[in-house]
Structure formats: structure tokens, C-alpha cells
Design an enzyme around this catalytic site. Structure first.
Site, mmCIF file in Angstrom:
data_model
loop_
_atom_site.group_PDB
_atom_site.id
_atom_site.type_symbol
_atom_site.label_atom_id
_atom_site.label_comp_id
_atom_site.label_asym_id
_atom_site.label_seq_id
_atom_site.Cartn_x
_atom_site.Cartn_y
_atom_site.Cartn_z
ATOM 1 N N TYR A 95 126.680 72.235 90.139
ATOM 2 C CA TYR A 95 126.848 70.933 89.692
ATOM 3 C C TYR A 95 127.773 70.489 88.812
ATOM 4 O O TYR A 95 128.601 69.473 89.252
ATOM 5 C CB TYR A 95 125.252 70.286 89.780
ATOM 6 C CG TYR A 95 124.624 70.075 91.011
ATOM 7 C CD1 TYR A 95 124.645 68.848 91.879
ATOM 8 C CD2 TYR A 95 123.681 70.869 91.563
ATOM 9 C CE1 TYR A 95 123.925 68.748 92.775
ATOM 10 C CE2 TYR A 95 123.057 70.991 92.593
ATOM 11 C CZ TYR A 95 123.007 69.589 93.204
ATOM 12 O OH TYR A 95 122.203 69.806 94.569
ATOM 13 N N GLU A 137 115.722 70.173 94.755
ATOM 14 C CA GLU A 137 115.769 71.490 95.318
ATOM 15 C C GLU A 137 115.046 72.566 94.556
ATOM 16 O O GLU A 137 114.792 73.726 95.207
ATOM 17 C CB GLU A 137 117.320 71.681 95.238
ATOM 18 C CG GLU A 137 118.304 70.831 96.208
ATOM 19 C CD GLU A 137 119.365 70.580 95.688
ATOM 20 O OE1 GLU A 137 120.092 71.264 94.948
ATOM 21 O OE2 GLU A 137 120.164 69.601 96.392
ATOM 22 N N GLN A 207 123.985 76.964 109.815
ATOM 23 C CA GLN A 207 122.701 76.717 110.171
ATOM 24 C C GLN A 207 122.407 76.578 111.549
ATOM 25 O O GLN A 207 123.090 76.220 112.415
ATOM 26 C CB GLN A 207 122.430 75.570 109.332
ATOM 27 C CG GLN A 207 122.346 75.292 107.831
ATOM 28 C CD GLN A 207 123.550 75.344 107.203
ATOM 29 O OE1 GLN A 207 124.596 74.944 107.897
ATOM 30 N NE2 GLN A 207 123.906 76.077 106.184
ATOM 31 N N SER A 209 118.947 75.953 114.282
ATOM 32 C CA SER A 209 117.389 75.776 114.449
ATOM 33 C C SER A 209 116.666 77.034 114.937
ATOM 34 O O SER A 209 117.120 77.886 115.584
ATOM 35 C CB SER A 209 117.307 74.620 115.343
ATOM 36 O OG SER A 209 118.067 73.288 114.977
ATOM 37 N N VAL A 272 122.941 72.005 123.453
ATOM 38 C CA VAL A 272 122.278 73.227 122.554
ATOM 39 C C VAL A 272 121.146 72.240 121.757
ATOM 40 O O VAL A 272 120.441 73.118 120.921
ATOM 41 C CB VAL A 272 123.088 74.084 121.876
ATOM 42 C CG1 VAL A 272 123.770 73.171 120.399
ATOM 43 C CG2 VAL A 272 122.544 75.191 121.400
ATOM 44 N N PHE A 387 123.803 68.309 113.998
ATOM 45 C CA PHE A 387 124.262 69.676 113.502
ATOM 46 C C PHE A 387 125.465 69.338 112.610
ATOM 47 O O PHE A 387 126.160 68.438 113.125
ATOM 48 C CB PHE A 387 124.563 70.519 114.787
ATOM 49 C CG PHE A 387 123.359 70.875 115.580
ATOM 50 C CD1 PHE A 387 122.195 71.347 115.155
ATOM 51 C CD2 PHE A 387 123.564 70.683 117.082
ATOM 52 C CE1 PHE A 387 121.137 71.596 115.856
ATOM 53 C CE2 PHE A 387 122.431 71.129 117.592
ATOM 54 C CZ PHE A 387 121.122 71.639 117.079
ATOM 55 N N GLY A 388 125.744 70.033 111.744
ATOM 56 C CA GLY A 388 126.876 69.833 110.775
ATOM 57 C C GLY A 388 126.746 68.720 109.774
ATOM 58 O O GLY A 388 125.502 68.184 109.493
#
Length: 393
Positions: A95, A137, A207, A209, A272, A387-388
């Protein structure tokens, strides 16, 4: 807490971002990667080339500046960002790096407007945002570490099975090399997968699913081989791998998942976008309830229709499941031709009491969401996954 003066300055200078446009974020990323090239192993460099990441960051910065006195309205967006960060293993030490380059960018691009007072206010504002993200987080990392089968950072997995689902989609069963249990996931969540494709300059994280219900033993991802407008670096690499190949995974993440409820469920997907729906559907069917389920899917043609044998089998076995398909190009094996038109289902959809889950291209989901709202579905009952880099529908 931020001072009134800081809030006033940040809100008053928010238009500077709008005037500069994505030039701010474009300059920011170039600056950061020049000074900290190690971060190229974390960020999706394809999204950098297409401008999608710059656009997403610009929208996030603008939303934060505009709502800095009412951050509650950003809770949902921040939750999605926090989950995405854990799938990339973003840590507290990252950060300050991002903050330094953000301030440096603003000073370099708008030096006349970015006075000492403005700089101080933006530093305060960024530090608050960083604190919120780091705190949230940390809780997500603790969950992944402390629950049965959990871990932090990457864990080595082996492809123990590979199955072609359709013309472009292939499923991979991923089993941990250490033979131990894996942490359960909520149906709809995704995994961060880290690989270094042959010939690639950087490690790549994507990433995908999880396309099956939790079983404590392994995960399944179903990956589309991206070919247009250019071959997907990671998707094509994964399709080239055979059984026995090894990859590294981050724990499950994502705030798009099946809610605990007894109301009727409508799963709506395109292409997808089926993948999180598979996990949701398997979970719903394994609960052995009579909960009504509608599975609505759109794709180009029968060759791109994934999981069709499984869906046909489950529809025959479970009277509470209704499956309908739209093929844009028509042909055999579909219920409707063309784009998904929900007006033909108006009488059978659970408009007032149902939970609607959407996944697919952003344009498809915006189109379907508009139809649902026109039919009378409450916005709070419509849940979606993009997505993205995230964007609003």
C-alpha cells in the site's frame, strides 16, 4: 477519521480526476512499474495493455473521492476489491508503494492545482483507504489460514483430471500435492492461480471460478481458451497442460456467492459465465430440498454449450430444476434462438420472491438486468459477477 478540511479539499479536487481522465491512471501504472518492476508479477499485464485496469482504477479513485464523506455507499465495491486483493496476495507493504506513486502522479500531472494543502489532504485520504483495505483483507487472510484445510499465500496443486466441456472450455481438477484437505468455498467464489507460461517474462496470476461444490478434497476450474482479439496468455497455457502438471493456488475468494435462503433461485449465464453457476447448482441439488431452480443459459451455438450432458441428467433427475437455453446462432439442442429474452418466461419467473444470479460478459448482464428490472424484480434480489476489473452494470 478525516478532518472536515480534508474531506472538503478531496471532494473539491475530485473533478481534477475527471478532467485528466485515464491519463492519471495510465501515468500512474507506467510510473509504478518503472520504479517497482517486481509488481509486474502481481498485476495482470494483459489488462494493462487493453486499458481495462486503468479504467477500473480511475473509476474507483473517482468514486472514493466523490463519496469520501459517506464511505458506506462504497461498501460493496470495496468488498469486491478486498477479495480480489487476497487472490493476488496483496500485502500491507504494497500500500505505501501504491500511495507514493499515486501522489507522485498527481504532483507531476497537475502541479499547479496539486498544492501542499491538496497533497496533504490526498495523503490523509489515501492512508484511510489503505487502513480500511488492510484491515478487511487481514480478516480474509485469517479466515483462509485458520479454517480447516486453509492456507496463506500459494499452495502447490496437481492437475489430476482434465475434461473437455465444449469447443473452448476445459475443466481441470486440482488436488493439493500435500494430500491434505482444502478449505471449503462458498458456491460462486473463485481461485487465484499463479503460473509462469513458457516464454513469459513475468509470473501471471488469474482468477477462475470454482465450478463444483465444496468437497474438502480438491477444486475444479473450467477455463475458456481465449482466442480473440488475441490469444489469452494464461488460458492457452492451461489448456496446453496435461494431467500431472503442477500449478500454484491462492485460497478461495470472492463476494459473489449463493445466499442461504429458501426462496426460488434463478441462475442466468452466458458463455463461460456458467462456471460459478455450476457450483451453485450442485450445492442446491445436494441439499435435497424442493427449492425451485431455474437454469437459464445463452451461448453462440451447441458447440459452445458447456456441461450440457450434466445439465440434461440433473434436469431429468430433479423435478424442481428447469433448464432453458438460448443459442444466438440457432441450431439443434436449444429452446430459443437469438438473444436471451426473458419476457417469454414472465409468467413462470419468481418475480417478487426469487433470487437472481447473473454471470457472463458485462454487456449481457446489463441487458438481462434491465429486463429483470422491467419485469418488476427488485434490484436487491439481483446478484452478479464480472470477470476482470470490476465495473458497475
Amino acid at each position: 477519521m478525516l478532518s472536515e478540511k480534508t474531506i472538503e479539499i478531496v471532494k473539491s479536487t475530485a473533478p481534477l480526476l475527471a478532467e485528466a481522465g485515464t491519463a492519471v491512471t495510465d501515468h500512474f501504472y507506467k510510473r509504478m512499474f518503472s520504479h517497482n518492476p517486481e509488481l509486474k508479477h502481481i498485476f495482470n499485464m494483459t489488462n494493462q495493455e487493453t486499458g481495462r485496469q486503468q479504467f477500473a482504477l480511475f473509476n474507483a479513485l473517482a468514486a472514493y473521492a466523490q463519496n469520501i464523506d459517506n464511505l458506506a455507499v462504497l461498501k460493496e465495491a470495496l468488498a469486491r476489491i478486498n477479495h480480489k486483493h487476497t487472490s493476488l496476495n496483496i500485502l500491507p507493504e504494497h500500500y505505501p508503494i501504491v500511495g507514493a506513486h499515486l501522489i507522485g502522479t498527481l504532483k507531476e500531472l497537475i502541479p499547479d492545482q496539486f498544492t501542499a494543502d491538496v497533497e496533504y489532504a490526498w495523503r490523509e485520504a489515501y492512508n484511510l483507504l489503505a487502513y480500511i483495505c488492510i484491515t478487511e483483507e487481514a480478516a480474509l487472510y485469517a479466515h483462509s489460514k485458520n479454517n480447516h484445510g486453509g492456507w496463506v499465500g500459494t499452495r502447490k496443486f496437481e492437475i489430476t483430471h482434465k475434461h473437455v466441456e465444449s469447443e473452448f472450455v476445459t475443466s481441470f481438477i486440482l488436488t493439493p500435492l500435500d494430500g491434505k484437505a482444502v478449505i471449503s468455498h462458498k458456491p460462486g467464489q473463485y481461485l487465484g492461480i499463479k503460473v509462469k507460461p513458457e516464454g513469459a517474462e513475468y509470473e501471471e496470476i488469474r482468477q477462475y471460478s470454482i465450478s463444483q461444490k465444496s468437497n474438502a478434497k480438491n477444486y475444479r476450474i473450467s477455463v475458456k481458451k481465449e482466442c480473440q482479439p488475441q490469444p489469452g496468455v494464461v488460458s492457452n497455457y492451461l489448456h496446453s497442460l496435461e494431467q500431472g502438471a503442477r500449478v500454484e493456488l491462492y485460497p478461495p475468494a470472492g463476494d459473489f456467492f449463493l445466499k442461504d435462503a429458501t426462496s426460488p433461485v434463478v441462475l442466468i449465464s452466458a458463455g463461460v459465465g456458467q462456471t460459478p453457476m455450476m457450483a451453485m447448482l450442485q450445492t442446491l441439488l445436494s441439499d435435497n430440498t424442493n427449492q425451485a431452480i431455474s437454469y437459464l443459459h445463452a451461448c453462440e451455438n451447441s458447440f459452445e454449450y458447456s456441461f450440457k450432458d450434466y445439465l440434461a441428467q440433473q434436469t431429468a433427475m430433479h423435478p424442481q430444476l428447469k433448464t432453458l437455453t438460448w443459442f444466438n446462432q440457432g441450431g439443434g439442442g436449444c429452446d430459443y434462438t437469438g438473444l436471451m429474452d426473458l419476457s417469454v418466461l414472465e409468467a413462470s419467473l419468481p418475480i417478487s420472491e426469487g433470487a437472481f444470479y447473473l454471470c457472463g460478459p458485462a454487456s449481457f448482464m446489463a441487458y438481462v438486468k434491465g429486463q429483470l428490472l422491467d419485469l418488476g424484480v427488485q434490484s436487491s434480489n439481483i446478484h452478479y459477477e464480472i470477470f476482470g476489473p470490476h465495473q458497475a452494470l
